[in-house]
Write an enzyme that holds these catalytic residues in place. Structure first.
Site, PDB file in Angstrom:
ATOM      1  N   LYS A   1       0.818  -1.229   0.000  1.00  0.00           N
ATOM      2  CA  LYS A   1       0.000   0.000   0.000  1.00  0.00           C
ATOM      3  C   LYS A   1       0.843   1.266   0.000  1.00  0.00           C
ATOM      4  O   LYS A   1       0.577   2.191  -0.748  1.00  0.00           O
ATOM      5  CB  LYS A   1      -0.871   0.075   1.269  1.00  0.00           C
ATOM      6  CG  LYS A   1      -2.094  -0.776   1.273  1.00  0.00           C
ATOM      7  CD  LYS A   1      -2.999  -0.381   2.441  1.00  0.00           C
ATOM      8  CE  LYS A   1      -2.339  -0.450   3.812  1.00  0.00           C
ATOM      9  NZ  LYS A   1      -2.059  -1.785   4.303  1.00  0.00           N
TER      10      LYS A   1
ATOM     11  N   ARG B   1     -10.483   2.456   8.839  1.00  0.00           N
ATOM     12  CA  ARG B   1     -10.364   1.062   9.261  1.00  0.00           C
ATOM     13  C   ARG B   1     -11.692   0.475   9.704  1.00  0.00           C
ATOM     14  O   ARG B   1     -11.816  -0.737   9.846  1.00  0.00           O
ATOM     15  CB  ARG B   1      -9.381   0.945  10.420  1.00  0.00           C
ATOM     16  CG  ARG B   1      -7.935   1.177  10.008  1.00  0.00           C
ATOM     17  CD  ARG B   1      -7.045   1.145  11.232  1.00  0.00           C
ATOM     18  NE  ARG B   1      -5.722   1.635  10.921  1.00  0.00           N
ATOM     19  CZ  ARG B   1      -4.714   0.856  10.539  1.00  0.00           C
ATOM     20  NH1 ARG B   1      -4.893  -0.440  10.431  1.00  0.00           N
ATOM     21  NH2 ARG B   1      -3.541   1.376  10.268  1.00  0.00           N
TER      22      ARG B   1
ATOM     23  N   ARG C   1      11.013 -13.063   4.803  1.00  0.00           N
ATOM     24  CA  ARG C   1      11.875 -11.910   5.085  1.00  0.00           C
ATOM     25  C   ARG C   1      13.056 -12.280   5.980  1.00  0.00           C
ATOM     26  O   ARG C   1      12.906 -12.983   6.980  1.00  0.00           O
ATOM     27  CB  ARG C   1      11.068 -10.821   5.816  1.00  0.00           C
ATOM     28  CG  ARG C   1      10.539  -9.745   4.919  1.00  0.00           C
ATOM     29  CD  ARG C   1       9.492  -8.962   5.658  1.00  0.00           C
ATOM     30  NE  ARG C   1      10.040  -8.279   6.824  1.00  0.00           N
ATOM     31  CZ  ARG C   1      10.408  -6.997   6.812  1.00  0.00           C
ATOM     32  NH1 ARG C   1      10.289  -6.296   5.713  1.00  0.00           N
ATOM     33  NH2 ARG C   1      10.871  -6.433   7.897  1.00  0.00           N
TER      34      ARG C   1
ATOM     35  N   ARG D   1      13.220 -12.472  12.009  1.00  0.00           N
ATOM     36  CA  ARG D   1      12.653 -11.874  13.224  1.00  0.00           C
ATOM     37  C   ARG D   1      11.404 -12.631  13.684  1.00  0.00           C
ATOM     38  O   ARG D   1      10.633 -13.114  12.856  1.00  0.00           O
ATOM     39  CB  ARG D   1      12.277 -10.415  12.951  1.00  0.00           C
ATOM     40  CG  ARG D   1      13.442  -9.535  12.600  1.00  0.00           C
ATOM     41  CD  ARG D   1      13.018  -8.103  12.571  1.00  0.00           C
ATOM     42  NE  ARG D   1      11.689  -7.972  11.937  1.00  0.00           N
ATOM     43  CZ  ARG D   1      11.033  -6.839  11.837  1.00  0.00           C
ATOM     44  NH1 ARG D   1      11.548  -5.740  12.331  1.00  0.00           N
ATOM     45  NH2 ARG D   1       9.861  -6.793  11.242  1.00  0.00           N
TER      46      ARG D   1
ATOM     47  N   ARG E   1      -1.969 -11.452  12.439  1.00  0.00           N
ATOM     48  CA  ARG E   1      -2.141 -10.103  11.904  1.00  0.00           C
ATOM     49  C   ARG E   1      -3.046 -10.112  10.679  1.00  0.00           C
ATOM     50  O   ARG E   1      -3.908  -9.246  10.523  1.00  0.00           O
ATOM     51  CB  ARG E   1      -0.777  -9.500  11.515  1.00  0.00           C
ATOM     52  CG  ARG E   1      -0.070  -8.799  12.667  1.00  0.00           C
ATOM     53  CD  ARG E   1       1.350  -8.447  12.293  1.00  0.00           C
ATOM     54  NE  ARG E   1       1.431  -7.436  11.245  1.00  0.00           N
ATOM     55  CZ  ARG E   1       2.470  -7.308  10.418  1.00  0.00           C
ATOM     56  NH1 ARG E   1       3.498  -8.137  10.499  1.00  0.00           N
ATOM     57  NH2 ARG E   1       2.488  -6.360   9.521  1.00  0.00           N
TER      58      ARG E   1
END
Ligand code: ZN
Length: 237
Positions: A31, A106, A145, A178, A189
């Site tokens: 985004k 949201r 990642r 991480r 999430r």
């Protein structure tokens, strides 16, 4: 109004787009990148509530003073404060010809409030770009990642792997995975995002202002898709 020639886009004239552009999409859908590109191409300010919070706190506005302690304690900032900041921002002259909002609204209430603010500023109906993702691919992108310990260089074991496994190409330091990028955390999430966003998607769809873009393509292809949609809608007025 003066006629501006040589613009890169049919809508990039002196009238601007005359509407709010909203980007809806999960974390990792790109985004921010796309909002920035839209902002440049159509000469629209790029709004995000994060920037508004920082700006209000820095200028020590009344809203900033109210929000600061809440944010410092990691508490949710009430809608009234967020909306106040949004209204102030849209009041600025640079938003008169429209803007692109990334990460807001949201909730349905926020969507209704934003619509009211836009109406007051005679901004035409909203254009909502829904960044559609394939959940498995997005999960792979996010869990792949790896970050270099020394310099923060970012890799992706699937899409942008280092030349040597586990080692940064730039400085030879170790690459780490991480905990925030683990499947469990990301799954949570994404699920939370879906629960929150589905009603918004339905709301905008029912109003006929939602366009979907395949956000899993590479960034340039996504930009092309967005540009096609935006050039296809005529500016109101
Ligand atoms: Zn590095």
């Amino acid at each position: 109004m003066a006629d501006v020639t040589g613009d890169r886009s049919p809508l990039g004239d002196s009238q601007g787009l005359g509407r709010a552009v909203i980007l809806l999409g999960p974390p990792g859908a790109g985004k921010g990148t796309q909002a920035q590109r839209i902002s440049q191409r159509y000469c629209l300010p790029h709004l995000s509530t994060g920037d508004m919070f920082r700006d209000n706190i820095k200028r020590e506005t009344e809203l900033g003073r109210k929000a600061k302690p809440l944010m410092e304690r990691g508490e949710l900032v009430p809608d009234a404060i967020v909306l106040g900041m949004v209204a102030d921002r849209i009041n600025q002259p640079d938003c008169a010809k429209g803007f692109v909002f990334d990460g807001f609204p949201r909730t349905l209430q926020q969507a209704a409030d934003l619509e009211k603010i836009c109406g007051e500023h005679r901004l035409g109906c909203t254009l909502v770009l829904h960044m559609a993702v394939n959940p498995e691919l997005l999960m792979r992108r996010l869990t792949g990642r790896r970050i270099c310990k020394a310099g923060g260089h970012i890799y992706n074991v699937y899409e942008r792997p280092p030349k040597r496994e586990g080692i940064c190409d730039v400085d030879g330091s170790q690459l780490i995975h991480r905990p925030d990028d683990s499947e469990g955390v990301i799954g949570e999430r994404l699920a939370a995002y879906d629960r929150q966003t589905q009603p918004l998607v339905e709301y905008y769809k029912s109003r006929g202002v939602l366009s979907s873009v395949d956000a899993m393509a590479d960034a340039d292809t996504v930009t092309q898709g967005i540009t096609r949609i935006m050039d296809g809608v005529k500016a109101p007025r």
